[in-house]
Design a protein around this motif. Structure first.
Motif, short mmCIF file in Angstrom:
data_model
loop_
_atom_site.label_atom_id
_atom_site.label_comp_id
_atom_site.label_asym_id
_atom_site.label_seq_id
_atom_site.Cartn_x
_atom_site.Cartn_y
_atom_site.Cartn_z
N ALA A 85 153.84 56.06 122.52
CA ALA A 85 154.38 57.18 121.75
C ALA A 85 155.11 58.17 122.66
O ALA A 85 156.17 58.70 122.28
CB ALA A 85 153.26 57.89 121.00
N GLN A 86 154.57 58.41 123.84
CA GLN A 86 155.23 59.32 124.78
C GLN A 86 156.54 58.72 125.29
O GLN A 86 157.53 59.45 125.47
CB GLN A 86 154.29 59.63 125.93
CG GLN A 86 153.15 60.57 125.54
CD GLN A 86 152.12 60.71 126.63
OE1 GLN A 86 151.90 59.79 127.45
NE2 GLN A 86 151.47 61.86 126.68
N ARG A 87 156.57 57.45 125.49
CA ARG A 87 157.82 56.81 125.93
C ARG A 87 158.87 56.88 124.82
O ARG A 87 160.06 57.04 125.09
CB ARG A 87 157.56 55.36 126.36
CG ARG A 87 156.75 55.27 127.65
CD ARG A 87 156.48 53.83 128.07
NE ARG A 87 155.59 53.79 129.22
CZ ARG A 87 155.97 53.93 130.49
NH1 ARG A 87 157.27 54.07 130.76
NH2 ARG A 87 155.10 53.90 131.47
N ASP A 88 158.43 56.76 123.57
CA ASP A 88 159.36 56.91 122.45
C ASP A 88 159.90 58.34 122.41
O ASP A 88 161.11 58.56 122.21
CB ASP A 88 158.66 56.58 121.13
CG ASP A 88 158.40 55.10 120.96
OD1 ASP A 88 158.98 54.29 121.71
OD2 ASP A 88 157.60 54.74 120.06
N THR A 89 159.01 59.32 122.59
CA THR A 89 159.45 60.72 122.65
C THR A 89 160.42 60.93 123.79
O THR A 89 161.44 61.62 123.64
CB THR A 89 158.24 61.65 122.82
OG1 THR A 89 157.37 61.51 121.69
CG2 THR A 89 158.66 63.11 122.95
N HIS A 90 160.12 60.33 124.93
CA HIS A 90 160.99 60.40 126.11
C HIS A 90 162.40 59.97 125.76
O HIS A 90 163.39 60.68 126.06
CB HIS A 90 160.39 59.47 127.17
CG HIS A 90 160.86 59.70 128.57
ND1 HIS A 90 162.19 59.80 128.91
CD2 HIS A 90 160.18 59.84 129.73
CE1 HIS A 90 162.30 59.98 130.22
NE2 HIS A 90 161.09 60.00 130.73
N LEU A 91 162.52 58.83 125.09
CA LEU A 91 163.85 58.31 124.73
C LEU A 91 164.55 59.24 123.74
O LEU A 91 165.74 59.56 123.90
CB LEU A 91 163.72 56.92 124.11
CG LEU A 91 165.01 56.29 123.59
CD1 LEU A 91 166.04 56.12 124.69
CD2 LEU A 91 164.73 54.96 122.90
N LEU A 92 163.84 59.71 122.74
CA LEU A 92 164.45 60.58 121.75
C LEU A 92 164.92 61.89 122.36
O LEU A 92 166.00 62.39 122.02
CB LEU A 92 163.44 60.85 120.62
CG LEU A 92 163.09 59.64 119.74
CD1 LEU A 92 161.92 59.98 118.82
CD2 LEU A 92 164.29 59.19 118.92
N LYS A 183 151.25 66.94 135.47
CA LYS A 183 152.20 66.46 136.47
C LYS A 183 153.55 66.15 135.80
O LYS A 183 153.58 65.67 134.67
CB LYS A 183 151.66 65.21 137.16
CG LYS A 183 150.40 65.47 137.98
CD LYS A 183 149.96 64.19 138.68
CE LYS A 183 148.73 64.43 139.54
NZ LYS A 183 148.27 63.19 140.23
N PRO A 184 154.64 66.40 136.52
CA PRO A 184 155.96 66.09 135.94
C PRO A 184 156.21 64.59 135.86
O PRO A 184 155.71 63.81 136.67
CB PRO A 184 156.93 66.77 136.91
CG PRO A 184 156.19 66.85 138.20
CD PRO A 184 154.74 67.02 137.85
N THR A 185 156.99 64.21 134.87
CA THR A 185 157.47 62.84 134.74
C THR A 185 158.99 62.86 134.83
O THR A 185 159.61 63.92 135.01
CB THR A 185 157.05 62.23 133.38
OG1 THR A 185 157.72 62.94 132.33
CG2 THR A 185 155.54 62.33 133.19
N SER A 186 159.60 61.70 134.66
CA SER A 186 161.06 61.67 134.72
C SER A 186 161.69 62.47 133.58
O SER A 186 162.83 62.93 133.72
CB SER A 186 161.57 60.23 134.72
OG SER A 186 161.23 59.56 133.52
N LEU A 187 160.97 62.67 132.48
CA LEU A 187 161.50 63.50 131.40
C LEU A 187 161.65 64.94 131.85
O LEU A 187 162.62 65.62 131.47
CB LEU A 187 160.62 63.42 130.16
CG LEU A 187 161.09 64.25 128.97
CD1 LEU A 187 162.53 63.91 128.57
CD2 LEU A 187 160.16 64.10 127.79
N ASP A 188 160.72 65.43 132.66
CA ASP A 188 160.83 66.80 133.16
C ASP A 188 162.04 66.95 134.07
O ASP A 188 162.70 67.99 134.07
CB ASP A 188 159.54 67.18 133.90
CG ASP A 188 158.34 67.22 132.98
OD1 ASP A 188 158.25 68.17 132.18
OD2 ASP A 188 157.51 66.30 133.03
N ALA A 189 162.37 65.90 134.83
CA ALA A 189 163.58 65.93 135.65
C ALA A 189 164.82 66.02 134.76
O ALA A 189 165.77 66.76 135.06
CB ALA A 189 163.65 64.69 136.54
#
Length: 230
Positions: A85-92, A183-189
């Protein structure tokens, strides 16, 4: 060593384009050593677009493709804890940022109210740049905006679109920590790449006004900026 090719810095951020700044922040957050080359000419770039990454003899374009390449080749764990679900949010959210980019860019190059401030700041920072070169870039961007669609909008309508995007981001970014936890992920970048290119720029567009009114966006931007400053 990895080499990142991207647009020049401005107003204290490492790239005045959200996608190049996104890759810069990602590399810093992951602790990968790299060289950073600031360019404007896109002739050697894949698909004629910046940023791109040189990894040995391999040239990789598109910020999402670059990040996927780096995660795969170097075994990076920055996104390992994300759920489906988080990866889906990431893409959106990345798609929202793609949309926001056009409005942010429109505010600099297309809107006569803010273009002179952007032009003058660029010329003051980069002494080798000429007014004629920037005007040529502006003409080129006008064509891009027209065919993408945002160039057919009046300013109020264009900003309404960008403000709607920012509204989604303001409801997503927490008051503390990062989007998916401590912790930050690539979405935070990716968020930093876009928000910093609005917040840090001393040009009071409607987009910047919105960010200034939402301290969670400001805090998140400052937190990533501090994390990658070393």
């Amino acid at each position: 060593m990895l080499t990142l090719f991207s647009y020049p810095e401005l107003f204290g951020v490492a790239d005045n384009n959200p996608f190049g700044l996104k890759i810069y922040a990602f590399l810093k957050l992951c602790g990968l050593p790299f060289r950073h080359e600031h360019i404007i000419d896109t002739a050697q770039a894949p698909r004629g677009q910046l940023p791109y990454l040189l990894d040995g003899d391999e040239k990789i374009g598109d910020s999402d493709v670059i990040i996927a390449h780096l995660i795969r080749r170097y075994g990076l764990t920055i996104d390992d804890g994300l759920t489906v679900a988080q990866r889906d949010t990431h893409l959106l959210v990345r798609r929202v940022l793609d949309d926001l980019y056009w409005v942010m860019s429109y505010s600099r190059w297309k809107d006569d109210q803010f273009w002179p401030q952007f032009r003058d700041a660029f010329l003051a920072t980069h002494k080798d740049m000429t007014t004629a070169a920037l005007e040529a870039a502006r003409d080129y961007n006008f064509k891009r905006y027209f065919y993408q669609g945002i160039g057919r909008y009046e300013p109020d309508a264009a900003y309404a679109r960008g403000l709607a995007d920012l509204g989604v981001l303001a409801r997503l970014v927490p008051q503390d920590g990062f989007v998916f936890g401590a912790k930050p992920t690539s979405l935070d970048a990716a968020l930093y790449g876009s928000i910093a290119n609005i917040y840090v720029f001393e040009i009071d567009t409607p987009l910047r006004g919105f960010v200034l009114e939402h301290q969670n966006l400001v805090r998140h931007c400052k937190a990533i900026h501090a994390a990658i400053a070393a």
